[in-house]
Design an enzyme around this catalytic site. Structure first.
Site, PDB file in Angstrom:
ATOM      1  N   GLY A 110       0.809  -1.218   0.000  1.00 53.02           N
ATOM      2  CA  GLY A 110       0.000   0.000   0.000  1.00 53.02           C
ATOM      3  C   GLY A 110       0.838   1.260   0.000  1.00 53.02           C
TER       4      GLY A 110
ATOM      5  NE  ARG B  31      -4.672   6.150  -2.810  1.00 53.78           N
ATOM      6  CZ  ARG B  31      -5.511   6.002  -1.774  1.00 53.78           C
ATOM      7  NH1 ARG B  31      -5.739   6.996  -0.950  1.00 53.78           N
ATOM      8  NH2 ARG B  31      -6.135   4.851  -1.580  1.00 53.78           N
TER       9      ARG B  31
ATOM     10  CG  ASN C  23       1.108   1.457   4.848  1.00 55.17           C
ATOM     11  OD1 ASN C  23       0.899   2.201   5.801  1.00 55.17           O
ATOM     12  ND2 ASN C  23       0.691   1.761   3.616  1.00 55.17           N
TER      13      ASN C  23
ATOM     14  CB  SER D 280      -5.254   1.580  13.822  1.00 53.27           C
ATOM     15  OG  SER D 280      -6.116   2.619  14.227  1.00 53.27           O
TER      16      SER D 280
ATOM     17  CE1 TYR E  81      -8.429   0.756   9.572  1.00 54.39           C
ATOM     18  CE2 TYR E  81      -8.677   1.565  11.812  1.00 54.39           C
ATOM     19  CZ  TYR E  81      -7.968   1.519  10.625  1.00 54.39           C
ATOM     20  OH  TYR E  81      -6.791   2.227  10.497  1.00 54.39           O
TER      21      TYR E  81
ATOM     22  CE  LYS F 116      -5.343  -1.004  10.332  1.00 54.22           C
ATOM     23  NZ  LYS F 116      -4.171  -1.090   9.455  1.00 54.22           N
TER      24      LYS F 116
ATOM     25  CB  ILE G 170      -1.685   9.949  10.022  1.00 56.11           C
ATOM     26  CG1 ILE G 170      -1.125   9.196  11.248  1.00 56.11           C
ATOM     27  CG2 ILE G 170      -0.557  10.473   9.134  1.00 56.11           C
ATOM     28  CD1 ILE G 170      -0.243   9.987  12.176  1.00 56.11           C
TER      29      ILE G 170
END
Ligand code: NAP
Length: 238
Positions: free
Chosen positions: A9, A12, A82, A134, A147, A151, A180
């Site tokens: 990843g 970006r 990532n 995360s 999510y 994580k 971030i």
């Protein structure tokens, strides 16, 4: 540094910043991308980074990515898991498709990438694996249950592998970012972002470079393993 570093990843956001930072340190970087082909091509042209298209949610493609890297460079010194996606929804709205998509992209991919890469690292008796997890894996997020599970799972992977692979000279750590400034947070309004900043002791959002600096430090370090390192401005202190 002169290391062979594979980053998922990396077209970006955080992955891109990590790739550029480490490329400037004279490493060989293999940057995986999926949809953002133009952004990936820019990495190749500007920074001489090797790019490889993989949908990381697909097990076979993950294995192909490692195979490609090993065929070309013969070793992997550093793996950075990532790539990640998020979806804000209530638990009552989560479908099996949502579950599969988030878990396969964020967690199962990291597991497969570790499995494939570990074979080479064990042979070499050295290696460094960094999982970008995360803050929400640490403390849970409302409306981001899948999510948060993905994580938290990554941090479990980190701790378990640190114990299993430590005797082979391989260090495994997580970096748990806070908020971030990247596309993943485009869902938040200006007002919500102002509120979030007020909750953070350092009173500001993080930048991708904050994570890249931590990655660089972890690669250079020789005695840190099995840790979840919070880079979050003090938003959550565990
Ligand atoms: P981002 O700006 O949305 O970038 C996501 C990256 O992941 C892109 O390069 C994208 O590639 C790649 N990706 C997504 N699905 C993929 C797939 N199926 N196969 C291959 N690549 C895929 O997000 P970010 O903020 O940089 O996030 C990077 C990591 O940090 C994620 O794991 C995220 O969960 C974690 N994180 C971020 C924050 C934050 O506040 N930003 C906080 C905590 C944790 P393409 O565009 O090429 O498809």
């Amino acid at each position: 540094m002169n290391k062979v570093i594979l980053i998922t990843g990396a077209s970006r956001g955080i992955g891109r910043e990590i790739a550029i930072t480490l490329a400037k340190e004279k490493n060989i970087i293999i940057a995986n991308y999926n949809k953002s082909e133009n952004k990936a091509k820019e990495l190749k042209e500007k920074y001489n980074i090797d790019i490889y298209k993989t949908d990381i949610s697909q097990e076979t493609q993950c294995r192909e990515l490692v195979k490609y890297t090993l065929n070309k460079y013969k070793k992997i010194d550093v793996l950075i898991n990532n790539a990640g996606i998020d979806k804000n929804q209530l638990i009552t709205e989560v479908t099996k498709k949502d579950w599969d998509n988030i878990i396969n992209t964020n967690l199962y991919s990291a597991f497969i990438m570790c499995q494939e890469t570990a074979r080479n690292m064990i042979q070499n008796k050295k290696g460094c694996i960094i999982n970008i997890s995360s803050i929400w894996g640490q403390v849970g997020a409302s409306m981001e249950v899948v999510y948060s599970i993905s994580k938290a799972g990554m941090d479990g992977l980190t701790k378990s592998l640190a114990k299993e692979l430590g005797p082979s000279g391989i260090r495994v750590n997580s970096i748990a970012p806070g908020f971030i400034n990247t596309d993943i947070n485009n869902i938040y309004s200006e007002e919500e972002i102002t509120q979030i900043k007020e909750e953070i002791p350092l009173q500001k959002l993080g930048n991708t470079i904050d994570i890249a600096k931590c990655v660089k430090w972890l690669i250079e370090d020789e005695y840190t393993t099995g840790q979840v390192i919070s880079v979050n401005g003090g938003w959550v202190i565990t």
